[in-house]
Design a protein around this motif. Sequence first.
Motif, PDB file in Angstrom:
ATOM      1  N   ALA A 195     -10.172   2.565   6.160  1.00 21.87           N
ATOM      2  CA  ALA A 195     -10.809   1.614   5.442  1.00 21.87           C
ATOM      3  C   ALA A 195     -11.018   2.178   4.180  1.00 21.87           C
ATOM      4  CB  ALA A 195     -12.097   1.348   6.015  1.00 21.87           C
ATOM      5  N   SER A 196     -11.253   3.377   4.019  1.00 23.15           N
ATOM      6  CA  SER A 196     -11.667   4.134   2.646  1.00 23.15           C
ATOM      7  C   SER A 196     -10.333   4.146   1.824  1.00 23.15           C
ATOM      8  CB  SER A 196     -11.989   5.442   2.972  1.00 23.15           C
ATOM      9  OG  SER A 196     -13.413   5.446   3.502  1.00 23.15           O
ATOM     10  N   ILE A 197      -9.295   4.421   2.519  1.00 23.36           N
ATOM     11  CA  ILE A 197      -7.813   4.343   1.825  1.00 23.36           C
ATOM     12  C   ILE A 197      -7.557   3.201   1.475  1.00 23.36           C
ATOM     13  CG2 ILE A 197      -5.149   4.835   2.223  1.00 23.36           C
ATOM     14  CD1 ILE A 197      -5.977   6.788   4.388  1.00 23.36           C
ATOM     15  N   THR A 198      -7.752   1.915   2.197  1.00 21.05           N
ATOM     16  CA  THR A 198      -7.374   0.462   1.572  1.00 21.05           C
ATOM     17  C   THR A 198      -8.323   0.356   0.683  1.00 21.05           C
ATOM     18  OG1 THR A 198      -8.775  -0.346   3.390  1.00 21.05           O
ATOM     19  CG2 THR A 198      -6.204   0.007   3.790  1.00 21.05           C
ATOM     20  N   LYS A 243       5.724   0.278  -8.078  1.00 16.56           N
ATOM     21  CA  LYS A 243       4.096   0.379  -7.544  1.00 16.56           C
ATOM     22  C   LYS A 243       3.677  -1.071  -6.820  1.00 16.56           C
ATOM     23  CE  LYS A 243      -0.583   0.386  -9.591  1.00 16.56           C
ATOM     24  NZ  LYS A 243      -1.268   0.902 -10.725  1.00 16.56           N
ATOM     25  N   SER A 244       4.408  -2.136  -7.438  1.00 15.55           N
ATOM     26  CA  SER A 244       3.909  -3.433  -6.853  1.00 15.55           C
ATOM     27  C   SER A 244       4.617  -3.467  -5.087  1.00 15.55           C
ATOM     28  CB  SER A 244       4.469  -4.417  -7.462  1.00 15.55           C
ATOM     29  OG  SER A 244       5.934  -4.275  -7.606  1.00 15.55           O
ATOM     30  N   GLU A 245       5.909  -2.936  -5.051  1.00 15.70           N
ATOM     31  CA  GLU A 245       6.351  -2.860  -3.756  1.00 15.70           C
ATOM     32  C   GLU A 245       5.794  -1.922  -2.813  1.00 15.70           C
ATOM     33  OE1 GLU A 245       8.415  -5.109  -2.529  1.00 15.70           O
ATOM     34  OE2 GLU A 245       8.367  -6.129  -4.459  1.00 15.70           O
ATOM     35  N   SER A 246       5.241  -0.811  -3.360  1.00 15.93           N
ATOM     36  CA  SER A 246       4.770   0.372  -2.719  1.00 15.93           C
ATOM     37  C   SER A 246       3.532  -0.235  -2.159  1.00 15.93           C
ATOM     38  CB  SER A 246       4.611   1.588  -3.467  1.00 15.93           C
ATOM     39  OG  SER A 246       5.923   1.942  -3.849  1.00 15.93           O
ATOM     40  N   ILE A 299       4.614   2.704  14.800  1.00 15.00           N
ATOM     41  CA  ILE A 299       4.659   2.057  13.436  1.00 15.00           C
ATOM     42  C   ILE A 299       3.909   3.500  12.871  1.00 15.00           C
ATOM     43  CG2 ILE A 299       4.153  -0.120  14.150  1.00 15.00           C
ATOM     44  CD1 ILE A 299       0.935   0.746  13.431  1.00 15.00           C
ATOM     45  N   ILE A 300       3.669   4.541  13.484  1.00 15.74           N
ATOM     46  CA  ILE A 300       3.192   5.788  12.673  1.00 15.74           C
ATOM     47  C   ILE A 300       4.027   6.158  11.796  1.00 15.74           C
ATOM     48  CG2 ILE A 300       2.459   8.108  12.858  1.00 15.74           C
ATOM     49  CD1 ILE A 300       1.414   7.497  15.893  1.00 15.74           C
ATOM     50  N   PRO A 301       5.179   6.314  11.863  1.00 14.82           N
ATOM     51  CA  PRO A 301       6.086   6.755  10.864  1.00 14.82           C
ATOM     52  C   PRO A 301       6.073   5.812   9.424  1.00 14.82           C
ATOM     53  CG  PRO A 301       7.557   7.056  12.884  1.00 14.82           C
ATOM     54  CD  PRO A 301       5.978   6.385  13.136  1.00 14.82           C
ATOM     55  N   LEU A 302       5.844   4.666   9.866  1.00 15.58           N
ATOM     56  CA  LEU A 302       5.875   3.441   8.745  1.00 15.58           C
ATOM     57  C   LEU A 302       4.355   3.592   7.938  1.00 15.58           C
ATOM     58  CD1 LEU A 302       7.164   0.908   7.590  1.00 15.58           C
ATOM     59  CD2 LEU A 302       5.720  -0.442   9.237  1.00 15.58           C
ATOM     60  N   LEU A 303       3.498   3.995   8.617  1.00 14.66           N
ATOM     61  CA  LEU A 303       2.290   4.175   7.921  1.00 14.66           C
ATOM     62  C   LEU A 303       2.144   5.439   7.158  1.00 14.66           C
ATOM     63  CD1 LEU A 303      -0.388   3.848  10.968  1.00 14.66           C
ATOM     64  CD2 LEU A 303      -0.189   2.368   8.970  1.00 14.66           C
ATOM     65  N   LEU A 304       3.026   6.611   7.742  1.00 18.04           N
ATOM     66  CA  LEU A 304       3.459   7.760   6.828  1.00 18.04           C
ATOM     67  C   LEU A 304       4.090   7.528   5.628  1.00 18.04           C
ATOM     68  CD1 LEU A 304       3.223  10.865   6.360  1.00 18.04           C
ATOM     69  CD2 LEU A 304       5.291  10.863   8.204  1.00 18.04           C
ATOM     70  N   VAL A 352       2.173   5.594   2.730  1.00 16.95           N
ATOM     71  CA  VAL A 352       1.048   6.428   2.057  1.00 16.95           C
ATOM     72  C   VAL A 352       1.902   7.148   1.173  1.00 16.95           C
ATOM     73  CG1 VAL A 352      -0.573   8.337   2.366  1.00 16.95           C
ATOM     74  CG2 VAL A 352      -0.547   6.321   4.063  1.00 16.95           C
ATOM     75  N   ILE A 353       3.036   7.932   1.629  1.00 19.91           N
ATOM     76  CA  ILE A 353       3.570   9.015   0.688  1.00 19.91           C
ATOM     77  C   ILE A 353       4.204   8.299  -0.394  1.00 19.91           C
ATOM     78  CG2 ILE A 353       5.793  10.184   0.685  1.00 19.91           C
ATOM     79  CD1 ILE A 353       5.207  11.293   3.361  1.00 19.91           C
ATOM     80  N   LEU A 354       4.814   6.833  -0.291  1.00 20.94           N
ATOM     81  CA  LEU A 354       5.212   6.096  -1.462  1.00 20.94           C
ATOM     82  C   LEU A 354       4.285   5.852  -2.434  1.00 20.94           C
ATOM     83  CD1 LEU A 354       7.891   3.674   0.362  1.00 20.94           C
ATOM     84  CD2 LEU A 354       8.172   5.440  -1.058  1.00 20.94           C
ATOM     85  N   LEU A 355       2.971   5.714  -1.798  1.00 20.40           N
ATOM     86  CA  LEU A 355       2.072   4.976  -2.783  1.00 20.40           C
ATOM     87  C   LEU A 355       1.206   6.306  -3.714  1.00 20.40           C
ATOM     88  CD1 LEU A 355       0.586   2.458  -3.850  1.00 20.40           C
ATOM     89  CD2 LEU A 355      -1.101   2.657  -2.027  1.00 20.40           C
ATOM     90  N   SER A 356       1.254   7.303  -2.755  1.00 20.98           N
ATOM     91  CA  SER A 356       0.627   8.584  -3.492  1.00 20.98           C
ATOM     92  C   SER A 356       1.401   8.840  -4.733  1.00 20.98           C
ATOM     93  CB  SER A 356       0.795   9.638  -2.631  1.00 20.98           C
ATOM     94  OG  SER A 356       2.174   9.922  -2.190  1.00 20.98           O
ATOM     95  N   CYS A 357       2.556   8.537  -4.920  1.00 21.49           N
ATOM     96  CA  CYS A 357       3.517   8.716  -6.247  1.00 21.49           C
ATOM     97  C   CYS A 357       2.458   8.097  -7.389  1.00 21.49           C
ATOM     98  CB  CYS A 357       4.965   8.350  -6.233  1.00 21.49           C
ATOM     99  SG  CYS A 357       5.817   9.205  -4.844  1.00 21.49           S
ATOM    100  N   PHE A 358       1.807   6.682  -7.232  1.00 22.38           N
ATOM    101  CA  PHE A 358       1.228   6.072  -8.173  1.00 22.38           C
ATOM    102  C   PHE A 358      -0.129   6.093  -8.444  1.00 22.38           C
ATOM    103  CE2 PHE A 358       5.322   3.896  -6.463  1.00 22.38           C
ATOM    104  CZ  PHE A 358       6.022   3.669  -7.792  1.00 22.38           C
TER     105      PHE A 358
END
Length: 284
Positions: free
Chosen positions: A83-86, A215-218, A254-259, A262-268
């Motif tokens: 929840a904190s992440i979102t 960023k928007s797609e991530s 779905i764990i790899p999808l979550l991973l 998060v990795i893609l979004l961490s770039c932004f």
Amino acid sequence: MEYKLVVGANILQIFILIFAVTVSILRLKKYRNSVLLVFFIYGLVCWLLSDIYWLALDIMLPNKIISFGVNEIAEGGLFLLFASITRMTSKMIIKKRAPLYTLFGVCYILLNVALWIIWNGDILKDVLCGLALGIFICFVLNLLYLTDALKKSHMIFLFSGSFGAVFLQYLMLVMPKEYAKILDLISIILMFANFFLIGVLGLKAALTAKRERTKSESLKAFSLSFSLHVILSCNLYMTAGVAYFMNFVLVTIIIPLLLSSVILLSCFEKDTISAKNAVKEGAV
């Protein structure tokens, strides 16, 4: 055979979680100030502790039910960390929040908690777990609105399926057994329909985000992947037997999808969130 399948699925999920934690830590070396990755790692560790607890319990005390165990504490930590992440992620978007979506989330979790209490009578456990999951649900719904990840028709389908499945579970309490089985089957179909809708959209968004690196797609990929986790978490609490096992397998997949999201979004992340103040802003 069923017992061996459950234990085997639990072991598989443990290994995938260990892999996800390892990859996240290695990624953290590149993005040292990524609070998203840090919170994600903590969430995965909570998830891992819950699985290890259940594996040990299944091996040492098969069919033993613990009223309030370590797994409830770990799952609560997982939901609050995610929840904190979102919530942190929503700060990357300059757009007004959606109080109506939050209201839907509150109503949905209240209906679920009441159902859990009717089923097992553990009021304290159900309220505490429901509170953590409810916060996660509300933040995810808000993020879906902010990212425009779902069309209006998709949101109507999602809400209809979610509330429809819960109401059918309530009807089962007062219906004869032969009708209750039919209602349970329809409820399960609605649960899986929600999963496949968000799953297809989430996979499409993840592939687009990986290809375009925007960023928007991530953000869309992130919101949809965590929505899948919310859906499957709720499904697990409302199912048993084969349906529970299928949901457990899906939440592992779905764990790899979550991973990835998060990795893609961490770039932004550095574009909007100050590394110095991100923990304070992202805390629930």
